[in-house]
Design an enzyme around this catalytic site. Structure first.
Site, PDB file in Angstrom:
ATOM      1  N   PRO A 158       0.814  -1.214   0.000  1.00  0.00           N
ATOM      2  CA  PRO A 158       0.000   0.000   0.000  1.00  0.00           C
ATOM      3  C   PRO A 158       0.850   1.269   0.000  1.00  0.00           C
ATOM      4  O   PRO A 158       2.078   1.209   0.068  1.00  0.00           O
ATOM      5  CB  PRO A 158      -0.778  -0.125   1.310  1.00  0.00           C
ATOM      6  CG  PRO A 158       0.209  -0.796   2.228  1.00  0.00           C
ATOM      7  CD  PRO A 158       0.990  -1.754   1.358  1.00  0.00           C
ATOM      8  N   TRP A 159       0.148   2.420  -0.024  1.00  0.00           N
ATOM      9  CA  TRP A 159       0.827   3.708  -0.123  1.00  0.00           C
ATOM     10  C   TRP A 159       1.168   4.327   1.221  1.00  0.00           C
ATOM     11  O   TRP A 159       1.889   5.315   1.280  1.00  0.00           O
ATOM     12  CB  TRP A 159      -0.020   4.706  -0.918  1.00  0.00           C
ATOM     13  CG  TRP A 159      -1.463   4.804  -0.507  1.00  0.00           C
ATOM     14  CD1 TRP A 159      -2.528   4.260  -1.157  1.00  0.00           C
ATOM     15  CD2 TRP A 159      -2.011   5.476   0.644  1.00  0.00           C
ATOM     16  NE1 TRP A 159      -3.703   4.550  -0.489  1.00  0.00           N
ATOM     17  CE2 TRP A 159      -3.411   5.304   0.612  1.00  0.00           C
ATOM     18  CE3 TRP A 159      -1.450   6.225   1.686  1.00  0.00           C
ATOM     19  CZ2 TRP A 159      -4.258   5.837   1.590  1.00  0.00           C
ATOM     20  CZ3 TRP A 159      -2.285   6.747   2.670  1.00  0.00           C
ATOM     21  CH2 TRP A 159      -3.669   6.564   2.608  1.00  0.00           C
ATOM     22  N   LYS A 183       4.479  -5.119  -6.410  1.00  0.00           N
ATOM     23  CA  LYS A 183       3.792  -3.968  -6.991  1.00  0.00           C
ATOM     24  C   LYS A 183       3.509  -2.962  -5.892  1.00  0.00           C
ATOM     25  O   LYS A 183       2.611  -3.158  -5.061  1.00  0.00           O
ATOM     26  CB  LYS A 183       2.477  -4.353  -7.669  1.00  0.00           C
ATOM     27  CG  LYS A 183       1.911  -3.215  -8.534  1.00  0.00           C
ATOM     28  CD  LYS A 183       0.449  -3.380  -8.876  1.00  0.00           C
ATOM     29  CE  LYS A 183      -0.464  -2.776  -7.834  1.00  0.00           C
ATOM     30  NZ  LYS A 183      -0.343  -1.292  -7.714  1.00  0.00           N
ATOM     31  N   PRO A 184       4.249  -1.846  -5.855  1.00  0.00           N
ATOM     32  CA  PRO A 184       3.906  -0.789  -4.912  1.00  0.00           C
ATOM     33  C   PRO A 184       2.718   0.010  -5.427  1.00  0.00           C
ATOM     34  O   PRO A 184       2.335  -0.116  -6.598  1.00  0.00           O
ATOM     35  CB  PRO A 184       5.173   0.064  -4.876  1.00  0.00           C
ATOM     36  CG  PRO A 184       5.769  -0.100  -6.239  1.00  0.00           C
ATOM     37  CD  PRO A 184       5.424  -1.503  -6.670  1.00  0.00           C
ATOM     38  N   ALA A 185       2.150   0.842  -4.584  1.00  0.00           N
ATOM     39  CA  ALA A 185       1.092   1.743  -5.039  1.00  0.00           C
ATOM     40  C   ALA A 185       1.670   2.720  -6.048  1.00  0.00           C
ATOM     41  O   ALA A 185       2.788   3.219  -5.876  1.00  0.00           O
ATOM     42  CB  ALA A 185       0.497   2.492  -3.855  1.00  0.00           C
ATOM     43  N   GLU A 186       0.903   3.021  -7.083  1.00  0.00           N
ATOM     44  CA  GLU A 186       1.409   3.932  -8.116  1.00  0.00           C
ATOM     45  C   GLU A 186       1.606   5.344  -7.585  1.00  0.00           C
ATOM     46  O   GLU A 186       2.370   6.127  -8.156  1.00  0.00           O
ATOM     47  CB  GLU A 186       0.485   3.924  -9.337  1.00  0.00           C
ATOM     48  CG  GLU A 186      -0.946   4.308  -9.078  1.00  0.00           C
ATOM     49  CD  GLU A 186      -1.850   3.123  -8.780  1.00  0.00           C
ATOM     50  OE1 GLU A 186      -3.025   3.169  -9.183  1.00  0.00           O
ATOM     51  OE2 GLU A 186      -1.389   2.154  -8.142  1.00  0.00           O
ATOM     52  N   SER A 237      -6.809  -2.594   1.834  1.00  0.00           N
ATOM     53  CA  SER A 237      -8.153  -2.576   2.408  1.00  0.00           C
ATOM     54  C   SER A 237      -8.794  -3.959   2.338  1.00  0.00           C
ATOM     55  O   SER A 237      -8.451  -4.796   1.493  1.00  0.00           O
ATOM     56  CB  SER A 237      -9.018  -1.565   1.665  1.00  0.00           C
ATOM     57  OG  SER A 237      -9.337  -2.036   0.369  1.00  0.00           O
ATOM     58  N   GLU A 258      -3.020  -8.993   4.719  1.00  0.00           N
ATOM     59  CA  GLU A 258      -2.994  -8.071   5.868  1.00  0.00           C
ATOM     60  C   GLU A 258      -3.891  -6.913   5.486  1.00  0.00           C
ATOM     61  O   GLU A 258      -3.536  -6.100   4.628  1.00  0.00           O
ATOM     62  CB  GLU A 258      -1.564  -7.622   6.173  1.00  0.00           C
ATOM     63  CG  GLU A 258      -1.417  -7.052   7.576  1.00  0.00           C
ATOM     64  CD  GLU A 258      -1.526  -5.543   7.632  1.00  0.00           C
ATOM     65  OE1 GLU A 258      -2.663  -5.056   7.879  1.00  0.00           O
ATOM     66  OE2 GLU A 258      -0.522  -4.854   7.435  1.00  0.00           O
ATOM     67  N   CYS A 292      -3.128   1.230   9.627  1.00  0.00           N
ATOM     68  CA  CYS A 292      -4.191   0.269   9.904  1.00  0.00           C
ATOM     69  C   CYS A 292      -4.215  -0.156  11.364  1.00  0.00           C
ATOM     70  O   CYS A 292      -5.198  -0.750  11.815  1.00  0.00           O
ATOM     71  CB  CYS A 292      -4.066  -0.946   8.987  1.00  0.00           C
ATOM     72  SG  CYS A 292      -2.432  -1.669   8.942  1.00  0.00           S
ATOM     73  N   GLU A 388     -13.484   2.016   8.673  1.00  0.00           N
ATOM     74  CA  GLU A 388     -12.094   2.488   8.692  1.00  0.00           C
ATOM     75  C   GLU A 388     -12.009   3.836   7.976  1.00  0.00           C
ATOM     76  O   GLU A 388     -12.224   3.921   6.769  1.00  0.00           O
ATOM     77  CB  GLU A 388     -11.182   1.465   8.028  1.00  0.00           C
ATOM     78  CG  GLU A 388      -9.711   1.794   8.186  1.00  0.00           C
ATOM     79  CD  GLU A 388      -8.793   0.698   7.672  1.00  0.00           C
ATOM     80  OE1 GLU A 388      -7.676   0.572   8.210  1.00  0.00           O
ATOM     81  OE2 GLU A 388      -9.183  -0.027   6.741  1.00  0.00           O
TER      82      GLU A 388
END
Length: 500
Positions: A158-159, A183-186, A237, A258, A292, A388
């Site tokens: 995630p970012w 793959k990271p968040a863009e 998420s 996760e 989170c 959330e």
């Protein structure tokens, strides 16, 4: 002012495949925006399905050699990796704060050192892939357990913590002998790319660590569903996690999730009030609440309730928002204006059924800033208590009996983290037993460490990051059994043919 010039660092592209930077081939360009200013700081072409295929092929080619490396050889490589990360600490901190809007003190003192420590931990853990002791459990055979790498791991991060999440995905996977495509968040590719480049500099073979930076629909779903990927690890998420699980199930992949959280912060009436107030503000506002495990639901026993609300409001109002690169800044912006507006929507809707004690508004600023916000008098089944929000918003509710406090703490779909505040060891121990969460802190909230597992219950997912327990995710367990008798006709054969 920051010194990290992303366009110079990644002029060759935002994909890292087989040991080198390359450009994406999707035909779609994406701009990375500094959330503190709204300014574009980098533009690149997103990964397409062909880039994912190339990265998986590179990882598959590298897998046999890396899997055959001895534990000592992998350990040595990871020790070198930790050294490179430590040497480049300031570069990583600058890049992380630029893309995320984190205060530089958070990047320097939390994200980067935690990542270096994680690398050092897995360098040691690589030598300790242990199974059950060998033994003659039947009397006629010797059995032992092998732990073997799974193959190519496809991970999605995630970012909110791009550097730490890259480490949590990559390090246990490669320590166990797997290769990986991350793959990271863009929105936040910088530190993942720096991380992969540092792995190459440390002597980890080309193709062991690969990065594809693309959109979830195209690059992410292709990675999760790729027939050459043996395992998927996803952090994000719960809603997206369900979609990841659907895709992974179609190819019967190992799956580690996760997911979201809605951490309760339970304050009993014998707690140190001042400590609880400080812990709640720190736990709710870390990373602008985009965590989170952040404290989101404070349940305070009624004798302390009013004083707690007043104390948290006063302390929140003292938090300094501003330039992430100013060392005195306490809290930076949210990741984007879109996300800021989403957070604001939760608070604005809550005004009809709860009391906004402090905050509850965006700053008049080009960046995506939102004031620390405290909400009181909401019902347990209300949106701000159950959903959330992922922003600097803490909701406070009273409770009367200990039974009620623990029941309310468990009354959401999530179970990632929680904390209990009490001077009574028996009360605190009861809370740690009965609160359904993967981590329960006592008289603190947020600290994590490499030696201990991180992962949730219920809708917060399953599986563990960090610690030796993470090897359960990234290894196959094989039972090997040797006959010790050299007898041709075994006694059990009579159940299939012949007589005793």
């Amino acid at each position: 002012m920051h010194n990290f010039q992303a366009q110079d660092h990644f002029s060759d592209g935002a994909q890292y495949i087989a040991g080198r930077l390359t450009k994406g081939t999707s035909g779609t360009h994406h701009a990375v925006v500094d959330p503190a200013t709204g300014n574009e700081v980098y533009s690149y072409e997103l990964a397409g399905s062909d880039d994912v295929d190339a990265a998986v092929a590179a990882a598959a080619e590298a897998f046999p050699g890396w899997a055959r490396a001895t534990p000592g050889e992998r350990s040595d490589a990871l020790h070198r990796f930790a050294g490179v990360l430590a040497d480049r600490a300031e570069e990583f901190a600058q890049a992380e704060s630029l893309q995320c809007g984190k205060p530089i003190k958070l990047s320097r003192e939390f994200d980067v050192p935690g990542t270096v420590d994680n690398a050092a931990f897995f360098a040691g853990a690589a030598r300790h892939l242990q199974g059950q002791s060998a033994g003659e459990y039947t009397g006629d055979h010797t059995s032992y357990v092998r732990r073997e790498p799974i193959g190519v791991v496809g991970s999605i991060a995630p970012w909110n913590y791009p550097l730490q999440m890259a480490a949590w995905k990559v390090l246990p996977a490669i320590a166990a002998g797997n290769t990986i495509v991350l793959k990271p968040a863009e929105l936040t590719p910088f530190t993942s790319l720096l991380f992969a480049r540092a792995a190459t500099e440390a002597g980890i073979p080309d193709g062991v660590v690969n990065i594809v930076t693309g959109a979830g629909k195209e690059a992410g779903e292709r990675l999760v569903g790729h027939p050459g990927v043996a395992m998927t690890s996803f952090t994000g998420s719960t809603g997206v996690g369900k979609r990841v699980a659907e895709i992974a199930t179609a190819t019967v992949k190992r799956l580690h999730l996760e997911l979201g959280g809605k951490a309760p912060f339970v304050v009993f009436d014998d707690a140190d009030l001042d400590a609880a107030v400080h812990g709640a503000v720190a736990g709710a506002l870390i990373n602008s609440g985009q965590d989170c495990t952040a404290a989101t639901r404070a349940y305070v026993q009624r004798p302390l309730y009013d004083a707690f609300v007043a104390g948290v409001a006063d302390l929140m109002e003292s938090v300094r928002l501003g330039d992430p690169f100013d060392p005195s800044t306490d809290m930076g912006p949210l990741i984007s204006h879109v996300h800021r507006d989403r957070v604001a929507g939760f608070v604005d809707r809550a005004r009809s059924y709860a009391r906004v004690v402090t905050g509850g508004e965006a700053l008049q600023h080009p960046g995506a800033f939102y004031k620390p916000t405290l909400i009181a008098d909401a019902a347990q089944d209300s949106e701000v208590v159950q959903s959330e929000i992922f922003g600097p918003v803490l909701v406070v509710l009273p409770f009367d009996s200990d039974d009620e406090g623990i029941r309310l703490a468990n009354d959401t779909p999530y179970g990632l983290a929680a904390s209990a505040w009490s001077r009574d060891v028996f009360r605190a121990n009861r809370a740690t037993r009965e609160i359904k969460a993967g981590c329960v802190w006592v008289n603190d909230h947020i600290p994590i460490l490499s030696e201990m597992p991180h992962g949730g219950y219920k809708a917060s997912g399953y599986g563990k990051d960090m610690s030796a327990y993470s090897f359960e995710e990234y290894t196959q367990v094989k039972h090997v059994m040797f006959d010790n008798t050299a007898v041709v006709r075994k006694d059990w054969h009579r159940t299939i043919f012949g007589d005793r």
